[in-house]
Scaffold this active site. Structure first.
Site, short mmCIF file in Angstrom:
data_model
loop_
_atom_site.label_atom_id
_atom_site.label_comp_id
_atom_site.label_asym_id
_atom_site.label_seq_id
_atom_site.Cartn_x
_atom_site.Cartn_y
_atom_site.Cartn_z
N THR A 81 0.90 -1.16 0.00
CA THR A 81 0.00 0.00 0.00
C THR A 81 0.94 1.20 0.00
O THR A 81 2.02 1.14 0.61
CB THR A 81 -0.93 0.04 1.23
OG1 THR A 81 -0.13 0.09 2.40
CG2 THR A 81 -1.84 -1.18 1.30
N HIS A 82 0.58 2.25 -0.68
CA HIS A 82 1.47 3.41 -0.85
C HIS A 82 2.81 3.00 -1.49
O HIS A 82 3.81 3.67 -1.30
CB HIS A 82 1.76 4.13 0.49
CG HIS A 82 0.54 4.37 1.31
ND1 HIS A 82 -0.20 5.54 1.23
CD2 HIS A 82 -0.11 3.59 2.21
CE1 HIS A 82 -1.23 5.46 2.07
NE2 HIS A 82 -1.19 4.29 2.66
N ASN A 125 15.19 -2.22 -21.80
CA ASN A 125 14.14 -1.26 -21.47
C ASN A 125 12.74 -1.81 -21.74
O ASN A 125 12.51 -2.47 -22.74
CB ASN A 125 14.33 0.04 -22.27
CG ASN A 125 15.60 0.77 -21.86
OD1 ASN A 125 16.01 0.71 -20.71
ND2 ASN A 125 16.23 1.44 -22.82
N SER A 184 19.52 -0.24 -25.41
CA SER A 184 19.94 1.15 -25.55
C SER A 184 21.12 1.20 -26.50
O SER A 184 21.97 0.31 -26.49
CB SER A 184 20.34 1.71 -24.19
OG SER A 184 21.21 2.81 -24.35
N GLU A 191 5.86 0.63 -21.36
CA GLU A 191 5.76 2.09 -21.26
C GLU A 191 4.80 2.66 -22.30
O GLU A 191 4.07 3.61 -22.03
CB GLU A 191 7.14 2.73 -21.43
CG GLU A 191 8.06 2.43 -20.25
CD GLU A 191 9.49 2.87 -20.52
OE1 GLU A 191 9.96 3.79 -19.84
OE2 GLU A 191 10.13 2.33 -21.42
N LYS A 240 21.55 -2.13 -20.76
CA LYS A 240 20.14 -1.80 -20.63
C LYS A 240 19.20 -2.78 -21.32
O LYS A 240 19.48 -3.26 -22.41
CB LYS A 240 19.87 -0.41 -21.22
CG LYS A 240 20.50 0.69 -20.43
CD LYS A 240 19.64 1.10 -19.27
CE LYS A 240 18.69 2.17 -19.75
NZ LYS A 240 17.93 2.74 -18.67
#
Ligand code: ARG
Length: 457
Positions: free
Chosen positions: A152-153, A282, A274, A287, A280
């Site tokens: 939570t949070h 990604n 990348s 996204e 990397k």
């Protein structure tokens, strides 16, 4: 098509602003289908001769074959798919083509074509969401007992299982499917025969065309039928809500795949590298799903604002109804396919998830509950004692169940060795066996029910 009362033709800017063919050519299959249903009805009612009906039908089939082979030509002077098809039909069959538009207007024609298109889109979405649910249920079954921190949070709260977490998304998608199904049931009425706005004086048979096009019935009010775009809005609003669920799921994967979490290795096939940082990997697909939600919601907003000030019946503003629906649908098809692949093919790092639950003191509530249950300590005091134990474990860099008994006793002497049973993450999830809770037996039961509902067994 309407030059009779005009002294001058439209300017270049008029032709350009007026042309919808660049996008409404996507309706061509539905336009031909609806025209064939219309002319068959005109023939059956004796409004056109059997001979003209046959000529027009054959001609429409020829136009369709041309479109399928060569694509739809884009001539701005012909404005839209309806005029483009009629004009080609006239080239192919001559004056009989002019009889097709009897007892019809482009206003009921476009409303009919667009409904047929949206109905197909709804069916495609449903098939995609079914596959996504199947992937969620498969992975949830594998991980019914894999422990991870629940948050939570975005702070570690209590241990849950990965299966339970995935099944939460199954529920969201189930609600999405029911919204899309709802939209489909509501929109399945035929506007054809409403004509320009007032109906027609010809003795048409609207039941027949409705039936031929797979509609449940004709619409009841001609003014409403030609100016209603609720079916497109229903699609866009259901799509918006679905897009935000997919965005939340994508966001989970993005967080889980980040190195500090390390909960998941996303499939290579849905990741990118990348050009400068060789290490990397990604999560671009996730996204973009997160980003696309903004665009889908934008499409819904665009059409709502287009419609909000229009008096009855048709106004040309309504030509702008199609681009947002087409755009949203293209994005939704991608979003659903990407998330299905991500769920199906990701490698969940269950060791890392368990470790995070342990070191995040996810069983602190279990310690407090134990003190209440076994030592008859009021919950507020138990909360305070537990806080001290967490503070000590954190200082020593160990999990709660790694604190030695003498350390726990120094915090509160009423604690005894039985407490360790409550402190393990396994004991914690197993204890949460209330209906809909995270206990593995509960998750397995939910997975089983879902498999049955989806026809997987
Ligand atoms: N191209 C128009 C549209 O997409 C077709 C309907 C035109 N009707 C009219 N009365 N101008 O909405």
């Amino acid at each position: 098509m309407w030059g009779g009362r005009f002294a001058q033709g439209p300017s270049a800017i008029m032709r350009e602003i007026n042309a919808s063919i660049p996008f409404d050519k996507a309706l061509w299959r539905h336009d031909i289908e609806a025209s064939k249903a219309h002319v068959a009805m005109l023939g059956a009612q004796g409004i056109v001769t059997a001979e003209d009906m046959a000529t027009i039908t054959e001609g429409l089939d020829k136009v369709a074959a041309e479109y399928a082979r060569e694509g739809v030509p884009e001539d701005w002077d012909l404005e839209d798919i309806h005029m483009t098809t009629e004009s080609r039909l006239a080239e192919l069959i001559g004056p009989a083509a002019g009889r097709l538009h009897t007892a019809r207007s482009r206003n009921d024609q476009v409303a009919t074509d667009f409904r047929l298109w949206v109905r197909d889109a709804l069916d495609q979405i449903d098939a995609g969401l079914l596959a996504l649910q199947q992937a969620l249920v498969m992975r949830a079954g594998e991980h019914a007992a894999s422990i991870m921190p629940g948050f939570t949070h975005l702070q570690t709260a209590q241990p849950v299982t990965l299966g339970h977490h995935l099944m939460a998304y199954y529920e969201m998608i189930a609600r999405d499917r029911s919204r899309f199904a709802d939209a489909r049931a509501r929109m399945n009425e035929s506007p054809l025969g409403s004509a320009a706005l007032a109906g027609t004086g010809f003795a048409i048979d609207r039941e027949a065309t409705a039936q031929a096009l797979g509609f449940d019935r004709p619409t009841r009010n001609s003014l409403d039928a030609v100016s209603d775009r609720d079916f497109a809005l229903d699609y866009l609003m259901a799509a918006s809500q679905c897009a935000l669920h997919l965005s939340r799921l994508a966001e989970e994967f993005i967080i889980w795949a980040s190195q500090p979490f390390g909960f998941v290795r996303m499939p290579d096939t849905l990741s990118t590298g990348s050009s400068i940082m060789p290490q990397k990997k990604n999560p671009d697909a996730a996204e973009l799903v997160r980003g696309h939600a903004g665009r889908v919601i934008g499409c819904a907003t665009a059409l709502m604002v287009t419609m909000k000030g229009l008096p009855l019946a048709y106004s040309k503003d309504m030509q702008d109804d199609k681009p947002p629906v087409f755009e949203a649908h293209g994005l939704m098809a991608l979003n659903i396919a990407a998330m299905t692949g991500m769920v199906a093919d990701s490698d969940f790092k269950t060791g890392r998830m368990r470790q995070a639950a342990e070191l995040g003191y996810a069983t602190a509530t279990d310690l407090a509950d134990w003190l209440v249950r076994e030592a008859d300590i009021p919950f507020r005091e138990a909360h305070h004692i537990t806080g001290a134990a967490v503070k000590r474990a954190e200082a020593d860099g160990v999990a709660l169940d790694q604190l030695p008994l003498d350390v726990l006793k120094a915090i509160d002497q009423r604690i005894d060795e039985r407490v360790y049973k409550a402190l393990s993450v396994d004991a914690s999830v197993a204890s949460r066996s209330s209906y809909g809770g995270t206990a593995p037996e509960q998750v397995k039961a939910q997975v089983q029910a879902a498999r049955k509902a989806l026809g997987m067994d």
